[in-house]
Design an enzyme around this catalytic site. Structure first.
Site, PDB file in Angstrom:
ATOM      1  N   SER A  29       3.667   2.233  -2.607  1.00  0.00           N
ATOM      2  CA  SER A  29       2.204   2.173  -2.665  1.00  0.00           C
ATOM      3  C   SER A  29       1.732   1.580  -3.991  1.00  0.00           C
ATOM      4  CB  SER A  29       1.602   3.562  -2.480  1.00  0.00           C
ATOM      5  OG  SER A  29       1.854   4.069  -1.191  1.00  0.00           O
ATOM      6  N   ARG A  33      -0.114  -2.201  -4.953  1.00  0.00           N
ATOM      7  CA  ARG A  33      -1.358  -2.264  -5.716  1.00  0.00           C
ATOM      8  C   ARG A  33      -1.195  -3.052  -7.011  1.00  0.00           C
ATOM      9  NH1 ARG A  33      -1.448   1.926  -2.359  1.00  0.00           N
ATOM     10  NH2 ARG A  33      -3.408   2.923  -1.712  1.00  0.00           N
ATOM     11  N   GLY A 101       0.833  -2.289   6.474  1.00  0.00           N
ATOM     12  CA  GLY A 101      -0.540  -1.832   6.658  1.00  0.00           C
ATOM     13  C   GLY A 101      -1.300  -1.728   5.352  1.00  0.00           C
ATOM     14  N   ARG A 130      -2.267  -1.790  15.155  1.00  0.00           N
ATOM     15  CA  ARG A 130      -2.922  -0.761  14.341  1.00  0.00           C
ATOM     16  C   ARG A 130      -4.408  -1.075  14.159  1.00  0.00           C
ATOM     17  NH1 ARG A 130       1.107   0.576   9.435  1.00  0.00           N
ATOM     18  NH2 ARG A 130      -0.392   2.288   9.162  1.00  0.00           N
ATOM     19  N   GLN A 175      -5.884   4.017   2.505  1.00  0.00           N
ATOM     20  CA  GLN A 175      -5.965   2.572   2.691  1.00  0.00           C
ATOM     21  C   GLN A 175      -7.413   2.123   2.888  1.00  0.00           C
ATOM     22  OE1 GLN A 175      -3.318   1.482   5.881  1.00  0.00           O
ATOM     23  NE2 GLN A 175      -1.479   2.000   4.730  1.00  0.00           N
ATOM     24  N   ASP A 321       3.301  10.777   5.279  1.00  0.00           N
ATOM     25  CA  ASP A 321       4.518  10.026   5.579  1.00  0.00           C
ATOM     26  C   ASP A 321       5.726  10.929   5.790  1.00  0.00           C
ATOM     27  OD1 ASP A 321       3.278   7.556   5.518  1.00  0.00           O
ATOM     28  OD2 ASP A 321       3.707   7.216   3.399  1.00  0.00           O
ATOM     29  N   LYS A 348       0.355   5.024  13.438  1.00  0.00           N
ATOM     30  CA  LYS A 348       1.269   4.480  12.434  1.00  0.00           C
ATOM     31  C   LYS A 348       2.133   3.390  13.066  1.00  0.00           C
ATOM     32  CE  LYS A 348      -0.004   6.999   8.933  1.00  0.00           C
ATOM     33  NZ  LYS A 348      -0.543   6.389   7.695  1.00  0.00           N
ATOM     34  N   ARG A 352       3.883   8.429  15.882  1.00  0.00           N
ATOM     35  CA  ARG A 352       4.887   9.262  15.207  1.00  0.00           C
ATOM     36  C   ARG A 352       4.947  10.683  15.734  1.00  0.00           C
ATOM     37  NH1 ARG A 352       4.510   7.026   9.052  1.00  0.00           N
ATOM     38  NH2 ARG A 352       5.766   5.158   9.421  1.00  0.00           N
ATOM     39  N   ARG A 395      10.332   5.515   9.206  1.00  0.00           N
ATOM     40  CA  ARG A 395      10.322   6.964   8.975  1.00  0.00           C
ATOM     41  C   ARG A 395      11.156   7.695  10.031  1.00  0.00           C
ATOM     42  NH1 ARG A 395       8.797   6.474   3.846  1.00  0.00           N
ATOM     43  NH2 ARG A 395       6.753   5.474   3.647  1.00  0.00           N
TER      44      ARG A 395
END
Length: 438
Positions: A29, A33, A101, A130, A175, A321, A348, A352, A395
């Site tokens: 993440s 960024r 995403g 998504r 997000q 997550d 996701k 999930r 995941r």
């Protein structure tokens, strides 16, 4: 344990114990960024500890497509030569966001405020399913011209003058929050985002470090229009989401003692630790420090018996997550465990909730899905083992691998290579820990 090949099926054998001292890749993440915000800074941003994965490499390609120079000094060090707040240029071809995403939603916020031109964003089959209406709606309210394809990708953005808004998130989403805040850098007046529950605050922290006027109050974040940004240096701590499978594996496999070093311990990311602590896990945090302005530290994990627990909606955003791993831990716990308020898991890389329940049931676990979570009845003994279909979701693939380590007969994981989205060296690390324990 060989490295998986494209669309590979890989078998993970049971472990006698999990031991060792390891570091995990840089936080995905934060890596996203750093590249995105660095691209609109003035001057060079040097990123160390960059978490290289399929997702973050897509971010590098995306900013390069918009005219940004990114030098790669080895695998974990980047130099992003920022073009200023309005320096992103429309490429001739659509920007391919692959499966990322975070990339598509944050980049959309930056593109909405560019001086002109049209930017087209697309993704792979999974990302194209998504929901993107959740970013298109607030951006349009700010004055951006945004077109989706029935609320999904492909997405087209034309830069326009923006104005600040006050926006209440309908769903807790870091997000979406970040998309609106990044657009707020270009918006006249103040942009205010209200969130129903706390979500990841990496964007706020990095914007503050870059000189943006960001104010944070309980449940509210605001940003004022910026004239320039400058980051300079960004050190990326280890990714907690990459550490989490190893934390659960060492908890479940008897006789384990594992040390994970330099892990991001931002409390808006580490909800799984509080959940595991309630269940009886033995996780000790030591050598606390700051890495790149984020709280970090080392973890010692020892195996422990677990008891069931309930996870409610307030904990979901800070453990989003890791909730499939909670389900796996619940499979070994005494009693019943429940997850509520997590309908977001259905949007996701896969559904999930369904994928987690199907994976556990294939291994002999008593589990059932609900509209916004699942119920797992645990048995404090090793799983039988079997076969997990990852559905192309990294995941779920990692859940299958941890289940294999803690099983009696091993687990075959289909499409195991999808872990490269977030943790390309995951299976190599698992194999190394097994060798050290032998």
């Amino acid at each position: 344990m060989p490295a998986p090949t494209a669309a590979a099926s890989l078998r993970v054998e049971p472990a006698t114990r999990i031991v060792g001292h390891v570091a995990v890749p840089g936080d995905k993440s934060i890596s996203h960024r750093a590249v995105l915000i660095g691209s609109v800074c003035d001057g060079e941003t040097r990123i160390t500890g960059f978490g290289r994965s399929a997702d973050t490499e897509a971010t590098i390609r995306a900013v390069r497509a918009c005219g940004i120079v990114v030098d790669e000094d080895g695998r974990e060090t980047l130099r992003v030569h920022g073009a200023g707040l309005r320096g992103l240029r429309p490429p001739a071809e659509p920007i391919d966001c692959a499966n990322a995403g975070t990339l598509v939603r944050l980049l959309a916020g930056l593109l909405a405020g560019q001086s002109g031109g049209t930017f087209d964003l697309r993704g792979d089959d999974s990302l194209s399913l998504r929901p993107m209406g959740r970013i298109a709606e607030p951006l349009a309210r700010m004055g951006a011209e945004v077109e989706t394809t029935d609320g999904r990708l492909p997405l087209r953005i034309r830069g326009r003058p923006l104005h600040g808004i006050e926006y209440e998130l309908p769903v807790a989403s870091a997000q979406v929050k970040s998309c609106v805040l990044l657009a707020g850098l270009y918006a006249a007046g103040e942009t205010v985002v209200r969130e129903p529950q706390p979500t990841r605050d990496h964007t706020e922290l990095m914007l503050q470090a870059a000189g943006a006027r960001v104010a944070v109050r309980p449940g509210v974040v605001s940003v004022a229009a910026a004239e320039r940004l400058a980051l300079g240096e960004v050190a990326v701590p280890g990714d907690f989401s990459s550490a989490a499978p190893l934390v659960v594996a060492a908890t479940l496999v008897p006789g384990s003692e594992l040390h994970l070093h330099g892990v991001n311990l931002n409390p808006r990311r580490t909800g799984l630790l509080a959940i595991l602590e309630r269940m009886g896990a033995k996780v000790t945090v030591y050598n606390r420090r700051s890495i790149g302005g984020e709280p970090a530290g080392d973890l010692e994990i020892r195996s422990a018996p677990l008891v069931g627990t309930t996870v409610g909606s307030r904990e979901v955003p800070v453990a989003i997550d890791e909730l499939p791993l909670f389900a796996l831990a619940a499979s070994f716990a005494r009693g019943e465990s429940r997850l509520r308020g997590a309908a977001e898991l259905r949007a996701k890389e896969s559904d999930r909730i369904e994928a987690t329940v199907d994976a556990l049931r294939a291994l002999g676990v008593r589990a059932r899905g609900t509209s916004d979570g699942f119920v797992v009845t645990g048995v404090p003994s090793r799983l039988r083992g079997g076969h997990v279909d990852s559905r192309g979701d990294h995941r779920i693939a990692m859940l299958g691998a941890v289940a294999g380590l803690a099983s009696g007969e091993g687990v075959r994981v289909d499409d195991a290579d999808c872990v490269g989205v977030s943790f390309p060296g995951f299976f190599d690390l698992v194999a190394a820990l097994r060798r050290e324990a032998a």
